[in-house]
Design a protein around this motif. Structure first.
Motif, PDB file in Angstrom:
ATOM      1  N   UNK A 175       0.815  -1.215   0.000  1.00  0.00           N
ATOM      2  CA  UNK A 175       0.000   0.000   0.000  1.00  0.00           C
ATOM      3  C   UNK A 175       0.850   1.266   0.000  1.00  0.00           C
ATOM      4  N   UNK A 176       2.123   1.140   0.377  1.00  0.00           N
ATOM      5  CA  UNK A 176       3.019   2.295   0.353  1.00  0.00           C
ATOM      6  C   UNK A 176       3.520   2.611  -1.056  1.00  0.00           C
ATOM      7  N   UNK A 177       3.366   1.660  -1.967  1.00  0.00           N
ATOM      8  CA  UNK A 177       3.890   1.834  -3.324  1.00  0.00           C
ATOM      9  C   UNK A 177       2.902   2.673  -4.129  1.00  0.00           C
ATOM     10  N   UNK A 178       3.346   3.808  -4.621  1.00  0.00           N
ATOM     11  CA  UNK A 178       2.464   4.709  -5.363  1.00  0.00           C
ATOM     12  C   UNK A 178       2.243   4.244  -6.796  1.00  0.00           C
ATOM     13  N   UNK A 179       3.232   3.573  -7.360  1.00  0.00           N
ATOM     14  CA  UNK A 179       3.125   3.115  -8.742  1.00  0.00           C
ATOM     15  C   UNK A 179       2.025   2.054  -8.852  1.00  0.00           C
ATOM     16  N   UNK A 180       1.183   2.107  -9.879  1.00  0.00           N
ATOM     17  CA  UNK A 180       0.183   1.045 -10.072  1.00  0.00           C
ATOM     18  C   UNK A 180       0.860  -0.314 -10.234  1.00  0.00           C
ATOM     19  N   UNK A 221      15.648  -8.132   3.181  1.00  0.00           N
ATOM     20  CA  UNK A 221      14.945  -7.047   3.858  1.00  0.00           C
ATOM     21  C   UNK A 221      15.053  -7.283   5.364  1.00  0.00           C
ATOM     22  N   UNK A 222      16.053  -6.664   5.973  1.00  0.00           N
ATOM     23  CA  UNK A 222      16.294  -6.863   7.400  1.00  0.00           C
ATOM     24  C   UNK A 222      15.360  -6.010   8.257  1.00  0.00           C
ATOM     25  N   UNK A 223      15.006  -4.833   7.759  1.00  0.00           N
ATOM     26  CA  UNK A 223      14.097  -3.933   8.473  1.00  0.00           C
ATOM     27  C   UNK A 223      12.729  -3.998   7.801  1.00  0.00           C
ATOM     28  N   UNK A 224      11.709  -4.506   8.484  1.00  0.00           N
ATOM     29  CA  UNK A 224      10.387  -4.619   7.854  1.00  0.00           C
ATOM     30  C   UNK A 224       9.867  -3.297   7.298  1.00  0.00           C
ATOM     31  N   UNK A 225      10.273  -2.186   7.900  1.00  0.00           N
ATOM     32  CA  UNK A 225       9.791  -0.891   7.429  1.00  0.00           C
ATOM     33  C   UNK A 225      10.349  -0.526   6.054  1.00  0.00           C
ATOM     34  N   UNK A 226      11.400  -1.219   5.637  1.00  0.00           N
ATOM     35  CA  UNK A 226      12.012  -0.891   4.343  1.00  0.00           C
ATOM     36  C   UNK A 226      11.427  -1.701   3.191  1.00  0.00           C
ATOM     37  N   UNK A 227      10.488  -2.610   3.480  1.00  0.00           N
ATOM     38  CA  UNK A 227       9.954  -3.452   2.410  1.00  0.00           C
ATOM     39  C   UNK A 227       9.216  -2.624   1.363  1.00  0.00           C
ATOM     40  N   UNK A 228       8.298  -1.760   1.789  1.00  0.00           N
ATOM     41  CA  UNK A 228       7.551  -0.946   0.835  1.00  0.00           C
ATOM     42  C   UNK A 228       8.460  -0.089  -0.031  1.00  0.00           C
ATOM     43  N   UNK A 229       9.374   0.702   0.574  1.00  0.00           N
ATOM     44  CA  UNK A 229      10.296   1.493  -0.244  1.00  0.00           C
ATOM     45  C   UNK A 229      11.166   0.642  -1.169  1.00  0.00           C
ATOM     46  N   UNK A 230      11.546  -0.567  -0.734  1.00  0.00           N
ATOM     47  CA  UNK A 230      12.373  -1.434  -1.581  1.00  0.00           C
ATOM     48  C   UNK A 230      11.586  -1.910  -2.800  1.00  0.00           C
ATOM     49  N   UNK A 231      10.321  -2.284  -2.594  1.00  0.00           N
ATOM     50  CA  UNK A 231       9.479  -2.682  -3.726  1.00  0.00           C
ATOM     51  C   UNK A 231       9.327  -1.518  -4.694  1.00  0.00           C
ATOM     52  N   UNK A 232       9.019  -0.338  -4.153  1.00  0.00           N
ATOM     53  CA  UNK A 232       8.818   0.836  -5.006  1.00  0.00           C
ATOM     54  C   UNK A 232      10.081   1.164  -5.792  1.00  0.00           C
ATOM     55  N   UNK A 233      11.233   1.122  -5.127  1.00  0.00           N
ATOM     56  CA  UNK A 233      12.488   1.481  -5.787  1.00  0.00           C
ATOM     57  C   UNK A 233      12.788   0.545  -6.954  1.00  0.00           C
ATOM     58  N   UNK A 234      12.555  -0.754  -6.769  1.00  0.00           N
ATOM     59  CA  UNK A 234      12.841  -1.701  -7.842  1.00  0.00           C
ATOM     60  C   UNK A 234      11.840  -1.577  -8.992  1.00  0.00           C
ATOM     61  N   UNK A 235      10.567  -1.414  -8.667  1.00  0.00           N
ATOM     62  CA  UNK A 235       9.568  -1.312  -9.730  1.00  0.00           C
ATOM     63  C   UNK A 235       9.744  -0.043 -10.555  1.00  0.00           C
TER      64      UNK A 235
END
Length: 371
Positions: A224-229, A320-334
């Motif tokens: 839900x943190x990922x803005x990209x469709x 992904x060692x920090x759960x809070x970084x999962x959303x930003x990591x997905x967004x960055x790769x996509x």
């Protein structure tokens, strides 16, 4: 009488059984006249031994750090358990193996390998023994003199076996056997059309392992943190309760599809752009065989954490060692097609999708030399 091949496995995680099924399928494709049976070795052992063998789940669930220490000791030890206890607990299994009269016994789990080696060593059993090492490292206890052939991934596992004293000539570094379907993957547009996946959006595949372990709310919140469709497919394995929980979390989200157990994992991986998963051996190796970048989450202490280190060392994904970084990591790769492509190319370089066929060919050569 047709040649007999017996595959010994266990149901701890999905990788042992999936490797067994893949090898059985490849062997029968090559030689339809074979008699191939796959047994859960624990189901044919003494009940108290099954309870002992499954007892690892107690520290794993309640004291994970303790389990991490225990698993580390086992990883370095010459045996995964006391020989006298294995000998007594496996008496019914030994009797069944002798009655079956296998020409070749294949073990896809280290304890089953030790038991089969014990049967050859102490009871003069005449079958050929094949050890199929799953994952990206090898426990020291795989190194048994009675093993005639090792099937393993190239690199670290093969090197660890040799360091433990296994002759190089016995090691076939062809890769971990996966379903032969991974050797002939459909192209992405075709498989997306077949599965009902939109061709114009990135797809994230989320796995929880065969048994269905994980924290789905954290993953849904990250998406839900990922803005990209995007579109997301969750595969919850055999855990019906987990499937219902994810369905509840995604009830009003049209981007998400929730599945239980699937038999066409090769198609879902071929359709995906990014995998979010626990780093179990099957998920990791199958992702490599599909050239699918991986974000590894929630590793269990022991071999899964070593797998995370391997993923980052080989540059096929991220831990992904920090759960809070999962959303930003997905967004960055996509949002970074070039970065995704680099991870995909590294995975493809390590892929061994024909491993089951290569292993089957070597096993049939071994079978021919034993008759």
């Amino acid at each position: 009488m047709p040649p007999k091949i017996l595959i010994l496995t266990v149901s701890h995680g999905a990788s042992h059984e999936r490797a067994a099924a893949a090898l059985g399928k490849a062997l029968l494709e090559a030689r339809p006249d074979l008699m191939v049976e796959a047994w859960n070795g624990l189901e044919r052992s003494a009940r108290w031994f099954r309870l002992y063998y499954d007892s690892y789940q107690i520290p794993l669930r309640y004291w994970p750090r303790l389990w991490g220490w225990i698993e580390g000791v086992q990883h370095r030890s010459r045996s995964s358990g006391p020989g006298w206890l294995y000998r007594r607990g496996a008496e019914p299994l030994f009797g069944d193996i002798e009655t079956f009269g296998a020409d070749v016994v294949i073990a896809t789990e280290v304890g089953m390998c030790e038991l089969a080696a014990m049967l050859k060593r102490e009871m003069a059993a005449r079958f050929r023994l094949v050890a199929v090492v799953t994952g990206v490292d090898a426990d020291r206890a795989w190194a048994q003199p009675e093993v005639d052939l090792y099937v393993t991934a190239p690199g670290d596992p093969a090197a660890e076996l040799e360091a433990a004293g296994v002759p190089r000539a016995k090691v076939l570094p062809c890769g971990q056997p996966v379903d032969p379907a991974f050797a002939s993957l459909p192209d992405k547009p075709t498989v997306r059309a077949r599965l009902g996946i939109r061709p114009d959006l990135r797809m994230v595949l989320v796995l929880f392992g065969g048994a269905g372990w994980g924290k789905p709310r954290r993953i849904v919140d990250a998406l839900n943190q990922v803005k990209r469709p995007l579109q997301a497919v969750f595969v919850t394995g055999c855990n019906r309760r987990l499937q219902e929980e994810v369905q509840s979390l995604c009830r009003d989200d049209g981007r998400c599809r929730v599945l239980g157990w699937v038999d066409n994992m090769h198609e879902w991986m071929a359709a995906a752009d990014l995998l979010v998963s626990k780093p179990g051996a099957s998920a990791l190796i199958e992702a490599l065989d599909c050239g699918l970048p991986l974000l590894a989450i929630d590793p269990l202490p022991g071999n899964e954490r070593r797998a995370c280190e391997w993923i980052e060392k080989q540059r096929v994904g991220y831990w992904i060692k920090d759960p809070q970084s999962l959303g930003p990591s997905i967004a960055r790769l996509l949002e970074n097609p070039a970065g995704l492509d680099r991870l995909r190319e590294r995975a493809q370089a390590l892929a061994r999708p024909r491993a089951a066929y290569d292993a089957a060919e070597a096993i049939l050569e071994l079978l021919g030399s034993n008759r």
